[in-house]
Design a protein around this motif. Structure first.
Motif, PDB file in Angstrom:
ATOM      1  N   UNK A  95       0.833  -1.203   0.000  1.00  0.00           N
ATOM      2  CA  UNK A  95       0.000   0.000   0.000  1.00  0.00           C
ATOM      3  C   UNK A  95       0.872   1.259   0.000  1.00  0.00           C
ATOM      4  N   UNK A  96       1.949   1.243   0.766  1.00  0.00           N
ATOM      5  CA  UNK A  96       2.843   2.404   0.834  1.00  0.00           C
ATOM      6  C   UNK A  96       3.497   2.657  -0.520  1.00  0.00           C
ATOM      7  N   UNK A  97       3.992   1.592  -1.164  1.00  0.00           N
ATOM      8  CA  UNK A  97       4.643   1.749  -2.468  1.00  0.00           C
ATOM      9  C   UNK A  97       3.659   2.222  -3.525  1.00  0.00           C
ATOM     10  N   UNK A 104       3.332  10.399  -6.672  1.00  0.00           N
ATOM     11  CA  UNK A 104       4.385  10.986  -7.500  1.00  0.00           C
ATOM     12  C   UNK A 104       3.873  11.313  -8.893  1.00  0.00           C
ATOM     13  N   UNK A 105       3.153  10.363  -9.506  1.00  0.00           N
ATOM     14  CA  UNK A 105       2.641  10.582 -10.860  1.00  0.00           C
ATOM     15  C   UNK A 105       1.650  11.744 -10.892  1.00  0.00           C
ATOM     16  N   UNK A 243       9.940   9.733  -2.032  1.00  0.00           N
ATOM     17  CA  UNK A 243      10.492   9.388  -0.722  1.00  0.00           C
ATOM     18  C   UNK A 243       9.674  10.005   0.409  1.00  0.00           C
ATOM     19  N   UNK A 244       9.220  11.248   0.238  1.00  0.00           N
ATOM     20  CA  UNK A 244       8.397  11.872   1.270  1.00  0.00           C
ATOM     21  C   UNK A 244       7.052  11.160   1.407  1.00  0.00           C
ATOM     22  N   UNK A 245       6.473  10.744   0.293  1.00  0.00           N
ATOM     23  CA  UNK A 245       5.183  10.039   0.337  1.00  0.00           C
ATOM     24  C   UNK A 245       5.339   8.658   0.952  1.00  0.00           C
ATOM     25  N   UNK A 246       6.430   7.972   0.618  1.00  0.00           N
ATOM     26  CA  UNK A 246       6.646   6.616   1.133  1.00  0.00           C
ATOM     27  C   UNK A 246       6.776   6.608   2.651  1.00  0.00           C
ATOM     28  N   UNK A 261      -3.017   2.362   6.849  1.00  0.00           N
ATOM     29  CA  UNK A 261      -1.702   2.619   7.410  1.00  0.00           C
ATOM     30  C   UNK A 261      -0.599   2.413   6.383  1.00  0.00           C
ATOM     31  N   UNK A 262       0.439   3.250   6.500  1.00  0.00           N
ATOM     32  CA  UNK A 262       1.668   3.080   5.730  1.00  0.00           C
ATOM     33  C   UNK A 262       2.720   2.459   6.640  1.00  0.00           C
TER      34      UNK A 262
END
Length: 313
Positions: A95-97, A104-105, A243-246, A261-262
């Motif tokens: 889910x995080x990826x 990002x897109x 990276x910030x989103x992950x 949850x991430x």
């Protein structure tokens, strides 16, 4: 005749005194070490980060004794085995990826036209308005913005109230995966624009004029000329946003309502809810390794983008 009315400004005296003090504290013979002196704060910060990672790595090798709620003294890889074999953590990692990739897109898709309009507009008023709108969110914390979206998108929020006016039943807009993506895109957009703006500024406007003179329409010039030339900025912006989103914590926790949850949320739960520092440390190191591998793969395939000085184009 010399001009006797001239008086040596006070600030010049101050600068001379500072220069003499600098010569005493750092003689010219130490000039070769000036670069290391300037880099010392960064080296110190990196060193502290490395020491922290070493300590986290040591904690990840100890399991929690549920009878005493203390970490075992023996070293083991049980925490990593649990993390790799757990279906829950696999789902959270996936889910995080996925969320980081979608964020990002979408962020780049919105950030590019915004940055292009801000760079290419000839109106100073429009440029200032775009800059103000871009920097204004930085004065509002991420948590405050997330709670603001709770008010706007809630069942009794502004959006559902407007839908109710036209006879539409309330729609669940919160506590789901799209709500988290929406919040992340809104939060990451300024970062994407700030990374793209320098890359677009470096592209001469005459390039588009030349493409048009050769018969290319404006969309074709954007697609075949501007986008390839702005690739370093796109790569740099993509890496920062990904990276910030992950590693984001607030948006999944608030807009996801605990159901989306991430990895960062799972790490928080292990440290502060179950008190399992060993498993939390293992998850933290796995997150660092995952992010580093992805960023390294991007650097290998596309180059370091705007994050590398003197990279090949």
């Amino acid at each position: 005749m010399p001009d006797r009315s001239f008086r040596y400004p006070l600030r010049w005296h101050v600068m001379d005194a500072l220069e003499r003090g600098a010569d005493i504290l750092w003689p010219a013979t130490f000039s070769r070490m000036t670069g290391w002196l300037l880099a010392a704060p960064a080296i110190l910060l990196v060193g502290l980060l490395v020491l922290g990672l070493i300590q986290i790595g040591d904690a990840s090798m100890h399991v929690l004794d549920t009878s005493t709620f203390r970490m075992s003294e023996a070293y083991t890889l049980a925490n990593y085995a649990d993390a790799f074999t757990s279906a829950v953590y696999f789902k959270v990692a996936w889910r995080s990826l996925l969320a980081a990739a979608l964020t990002t897109a979408l962020t780049l898709a919105f950030a590019f036209p915004y940055a292009y309009a801000m760079v290419r507009t000839r109106s100073a008023t429009v440029r200032k308005a775009l800059l103000i709108a871009l920097f204004l969110p930085f004065f509002i914390g991420q948590v405050v913005r997330a709670y603001g979206w709770l008010i706007i998108l809630g069942n009794n929020g502004i959006v559902n109230d407007m839908l109710g006016v036209v006879g539409v039943e309330p729609i669940r807009l919160l506590f789901n995966f799209p709500a988290v993506i929406f919040g992340l895109v809104q939060y990451m957009l300024p970062f994407g624009v700030l990374m793209l703006a320098p890359a677009l500024t470096a592209i001469p406007e005459e390039t588009e004029i030349a493409a048009g003179s050769l018969g290319a329409s404006w969309p074709r010039a954007i697609w075949h000329v501007i986008l390839p030339m702005a690739r370093p900025g796109l790569i740099g912006a993509g890496i920062v946003v990904f990276t910030l989103s992950l590693t984001d914590f607030a948006m999944p926790a608030i807009l996801g309502g605990g159901s989306q949850d991430f990895i960062a949320n799972a790490i928080y739960d292990q440290f502060f809810r179950t008190a399992d520092q060993g498993l939390g440390s293992a998850l933290a190191l796995m997150l660092v390794a995952l992010g580093s591998l992805i960023v390294g793969a991007v650097f290998t395939l596309f180059g370091a983008g705007t994050l590398a000085l003197g990279a090949r184009k």
